[in-house]
Each structure stands twice: as C-alpha cells, then as structure tokens.
Design a protein around this motif. Structure first.
Motif, mmCIF file in Angstrom:
data_model
loop_
_atom_site.group_PDB
_atom_site.id
_atom_site.type_symbol
_atom_site.label_atom_id
_atom_site.label_comp_id
_atom_site.label_asym_id
_atom_site.label_seq_id
_atom_site.Cartn_x
_atom_site.Cartn_y
_atom_site.Cartn_z
ATOM 1 N N ILE A 193 -2.737 63.270 43.556
ATOM 2 C CA ILE A 193 -2.497 64.403 44.935
ATOM 3 C C ILE A 193 -1.856 63.713 46.039
ATOM 4 O O ILE A 193 -1.275 64.290 46.646
ATOM 5 C CB ILE A 193 -4.190 64.675 45.303
ATOM 6 C CG1 ILE A 193 -4.812 65.848 44.148
ATOM 7 C CG2 ILE A 193 -4.177 65.379 46.610
ATOM 8 C CD1 ILE A 193 -6.393 66.028 44.611
ATOM 9 N N LEU A 231 1.488 63.925 45.325
ATOM 10 C CA LEU A 231 1.888 65.347 45.690
ATOM 11 C C LEU A 231 2.445 65.587 47.059
ATOM 12 O O LEU A 231 3.098 66.058 47.340
ATOM 13 C CB LEU A 231 1.206 66.150 44.765
ATOM 14 C CG LEU A 231 1.166 66.467 43.468
ATOM 15 C CD1 LEU A 231 -0.217 67.421 43.087
ATOM 16 C CD2 LEU A 231 2.341 67.164 42.861
ATOM 17 N N VAL A 238 -2.641 72.033 47.233
ATOM 18 C CA VAL A 238 -2.960 70.731 47.185
ATOM 19 C C VAL A 238 -4.109 70.185 48.097
ATOM 20 O O VAL A 238 -4.945 69.467 47.576
ATOM 21 C CB VAL A 238 -1.614 69.755 47.602
ATOM 22 C CG1 VAL A 238 -2.001 68.189 47.459
ATOM 23 C CG2 VAL A 238 -0.566 69.851 46.328
#
Length: 551
Positions: free
Chosen positions: A208, A211, A224
């Motif tokens: 994450i 991302l 996200v």
C-alpha cells in the motif's frame, strides 16, 4: 517472572494473615480464661495455664512483627509455629479438662488451614501431629479417659474432615491444572495465529505504501486510503491478541524510567489523529510538564487503548486527555462526551471479549480486549485503573498512582531525524523467508533511494553494506541471531542491524541478547520503518566520514 513474583506475594500475604489470626485466636483464649475465672469457675492450674497462653500470645505477636520485617514464605517458620500451637493446645486440653474442649475446634481449623495454604503434604503432617496430640490428651486427662465415645468422636472428626478436604483439594488441583493447560493452549493459539496472519498483513501494508507513490489518480488514491484504514483495524486486532497472549505467558517485564508525561500523550494523540478525524471526534489535551517513573511502552499501550475506545464509542464528540496531581503522584484522565456505559456493564467492560452492545446496535470494530489489556497492564505497572460513566453524559477513565520524579532523573531523548535525503544511496541487505514480504519491503526501500540486496536465507557472501534488515524466524531452525552473526563474520566488521518479527519483542530481545538492535513488531508501519532507516543512515554516514588511519 511475574507469576513467580505474584506467588511469592500471595505466600507472604497468606502467612501474615494466618499469623494475625493465630495471635487473635490466642488472645481470645486469654479472654476466655479471664472470663471463666471472673464468673467463679476457675480452671485447674489456672495461673500456670494463663502463663502458658500469655507466652504463646507474645510469641505469636512476635511472629507477626517478624513476618512484617522479614517478608517471604518460610516453611521452617511455618512448621515450628504449627508445632508450638499444637503443643500449647495439647497441654491446655490435657490439664484443663472439659472447659478446654473448645480448643479441639481450633486445632481442627489449624489442620484444615495448613492444608489449604501449604498443600496436601502439610495437611498430612498436621493431621498426624493433631492425632498424636489427642492421644496424649486422652492419656493424661481423666475427663477424656472417662468418656471414650467422646474421644472416638473427636478422633473421627480429626480424620474425616481433613480427609474429605484432602480429596476435594486434590480434585481442585486437577481442575486447576486443566484450566491452566486450556489457558496456555489458548495463549499459544492466539500467539501463533497472530504471528501467521501478521506476515501477509505486513506485506499488504508495504505494498500500500508503494501504491501511494505510484502517481495514482485521486479516485484510486482514495481507494488505497480506504484499504489502508481497514488494514490498520486488522493490525490493531492482531496487536491486542499478541498483547493478551504475552500477558498470559507472564513474561511482561516493565522497564521503569523517568519520562515526561506530555511526550507519551503527544505520541498517543498523533497515533489517533487520523482515526479521530474519520469519526469526527475532537481530540484535546491539557498540557502537563510532570515527569513520572513508568514503562513508556506499556503505559503508552494503556493510554492508546483507552483513547481508541473513546474514539470508537463517542463518534462526533469531544475527547479530552488531562492530568491531575495528587500529592507525589499523578493521574492521567481520558474524558469523552459519548453516550456513557450502563451501570450493569461498568464492572464487566474490563473482562476479556466483553462489549457493551444491544440488539440492533451498529457494529464497532474490535473484539473487546482493549480495556482488559489496560487493567492487566495496570497490575504490572502498579497503576490504579478506574472508570466512571453516566448515561447520556459520557465516560471518564483514570490511570492513577504514577510516581512523580525530579527533572534530574530524565534521560535525554534521542535526536529526531527529519532529513528526507539521508536514505539516498544507503546500501541495505534484506533477509526474509517470506517472498511477498521480501518483495514489498525491497520495492519500498528502493523508492526511498536505497540500494537493496535481497535474500530468502542468511547469505553465503556479503558485499559492502551499510545496514542489515532481517526477519527473526527464517525457517529451518535459523533465526535472525544466526543471520546477524553470519553477516558480520562475512563482512569482518559490525553491521548496523534492524530485526522485524511477528513474535513478542521481549522474547526476541532475550534471544538476541543485544540491547542496541532495533526490533520492529509486524505489521510494520512504513513511517516507522523510514524513521529507523534514517537513524541508521546517520550512523552509516558518520562511519564513512570518520578519518581512516593508515600506516
């Protein structure tokens, strides 16, 4: 460690309690002698008996003082006083006749109390000694000699009552052992489940973070963030499960130090700011400059759980954290203006897995472990935990009995590193037996500018590195300890190291036997990892800048 200390404390309290009861009972016997004499029924050999009882009473009072000054369970002291008590009662019943028959109940109570306090072996010894006492009394006392059925009744009672209690005590021990085994199995399951599930959560957390830096569109970035929030809820649950299993194991050893209470409150405020914003809560603090002696990590966990509970159960309301001085101690209080807790639930909220819920209530994250952890950590740190709540007005949780200390005892806090380019070019060796975790961590470190080498096991050769980041459990019986030793042997010099683990950090610390090695509990927040990375980067730059001495 904690369980042993608790057993010693219970033994000391039990011995002191029994010594106090003994002194009280003998004092009552003294009053009995005086009363019978005053009523015109003087006892045979009354003056001599009165002297014997007085001596026993003085010895018993001396024992209470002795235990107070020299605390700790002492078996020799216990058996000596048992023989002294029984011998004294034997003498009084032998020379005193019928008026001293009530001492039989005292002797029977002594046998039972010794068995329940010190175990079945002690009950056997005490029962045998009591039967010998009754034999001596029967031989020397005419009244007992002339009433054989009474003697049979008393002897039967001295055998049957302890025998029945002996049997029940044995069954109770078996039931207790089963309960302990079940509790240990539960703790092992929680610890193992928490560890196994932490690995994928740890990897997801790092992915994450990658991302976030992938130049996503606003809508995708919002998704996200939602995934991250859900993941943090799972992480908190794992942390609670691990905290409970660690407390059950009795291996929590506090490290008491002088800390500024404001530092702890600020840290907790920072950790909960996002959650408070999502629940539309207003977090407020009243500053306090006091310095207290406590374990920073354990007390932070207590306060974190309380504040987290307030945010969950008082959405859209104000939450206040403040302190009150009470003499030489400090109390930290958390107020919320939530709906309050019904009176019948207030004593139960500290039980494991208890949640205040009614039919049709909205689901709230968590399983009801937060306040249970708070209460148990309070016992470890000798902190009193009190809850006061009024329906419709809110709840107040108070953590009191924090010892205030002087400014001179405060250790300097480590310098906070804020430079963002220090990790650029840092040479990192990353070792982890989980390929997903290895990939996610390496990807994140490279985004921060590090030069990363990866390995699923301790490597056979090592190039020039500035930092080793290793998992603790590397499979096939190999741990981070062996990995560190091998890397330093191959590098032929000390290498800065960070250990990441899904196990109890104290256990890992004991295995490593290295106080300076940072240990990070999975799932590791990217911000935590970056903070540690920057500190290690400063150390690496310092070593590179140090002048080299050449021949």
């Amino acid at each position: 460690m904690l369980s042993q200390q608790a057993n010693k404390l219970d033994g000391y309290r039990g011995e002191k309690r029994h010594a106090t009861i003994r002194a009280t009972v003998i004092g009552v016997v003294c009053l009995y002698i005086l009363t019978t004499t005053f009523l015109g029924h003087p006892l045979p050999g009354g003056m001599f008996i009165a002297c014997v009882v007085t001596v026993h009473w003085m010895l018993s009072c001396g024992l209470v003082v002795w235990i107070h000054r020299r605390p700790g369970e002492s078996r020799p002291r216990h058996y000596v006083m048992m023989l002294l008590d029984i011998s004294g009662m034997t003498y009084m019943m032998a020379v005193g006749g019928a008026p001293f028959l009530p001492l039989y109940t005292v002797m029977q109570r002594l046998v039972v109390a010794n068995g329940l306090t010190y175990g079945r072996s002690s009950m056997k010894i005490c029962t045998a000694t009591a039967l010998l006492s009754l034999t001596v009394v029967t031989y020397f006392n005419n009244y007992w000699h002339e009433n054989p059925f009474m003697v049979v009744t008393l002897v039967s009672g001295m055998v049957l009552v302890p025998a029945y209690i002996y049997t029940m005590h044995k069954k109770l021990e078996v039931a207790y052992e089963r309960e302990q085994d079940a509790n240990k199995s539960k703790s092992r399951f929680l610890a193992q489940a928490s560890h196994d599930l932490r690995q994928p959560v740890h990897a997801i957390s790092l992915f994450i973070a990658c991302l976030r830096d992938a130049k996503l569109r606003a809508e995708e970035l919002k998704l996200v963030e939602s995934i991250d929030r859900s993941l943090q809820s799972v992480s908190r649950l794992f942390k609670s499960l691990l905290d409970i299993s660690t407390l059950d194991s009795g291996k929590v050893t506090p490290t008491i130090e002088a800390v500024t209470i404001n530092d702890i409150i600020d840290d907790v405020l920072h950790q909960n700011s996002e959650a408070a914003q999502r629940n539309k809560c207003e977090l407020r603090i009243i500053g306090c400059s006091a310095i207290v002696r406590t374990d920073r990590t354990l007390f932070s966990t207590m306060l974190q759980n309380i504040v987290n509970n307030a945010i969950k159960y008082a959405p859209g309301r104000e939450i206040l954290i403040g302190c009150r001085r009470r003499g030489n101690t400090l109390a930290v209080q958390v107020f919320d203006r939530g709906p309050g807790i019904p009176y019948e639930h207030q004593a139960k909220v500290f039980d494991e897995f208890h949640q205040v819920r009614a039919r049709g209530d909205k689901d709230v994250e968590g399983v009801g472990l937060g306040l249970s952890i708070v209460r148990r950590l309070g016992g470890v740190l000798d902190i009193d935990v009190k809850l006061r709540s009024l329906l419709g007005h809110g709840t107040c949780v108070t953590l009191s009995n924090l010892e205030i200390c002087a400014q001179a005892e405060l250790a300097p806090r480590p310098i906070q590193i804020s430079e963002t380019d220090l990790a650029q070019g840092l040479r990192v060796l990353l070792v982890d037996d989980d390929e997903a975790v290895l990939t996610a961590t390496a990807h994140l470190l490279r985004k921060w500018g590090c030069k990363v080498e990866t390995s699923l096991a301790p490597p056979d050769q090592v190039s020039e590195i500035d930092l080793l980041i290793t998992d603790f459990d590397l499979g096939n019986g190999v741990t981070g300890k062996e990995c560190i030793e091998q890397v330093q042997r191959l590098a032929r010099r000390p290498v800065s190291t960070v250990v990441m683990t899904g196990h109890d950090q104290d256990r890992v610390r004991d295995d490593l036997a290295e106080a300076e090695v940072p240990i990070m509990a999975k799932p590791v927040r990217p911000a935590e990892l970056r903070s540690i990375l920057l500190v290690q980067a400063v150390k690496a730059r310092s070593r590179q800048a140090a002048p080299r001495i050449t021949a």
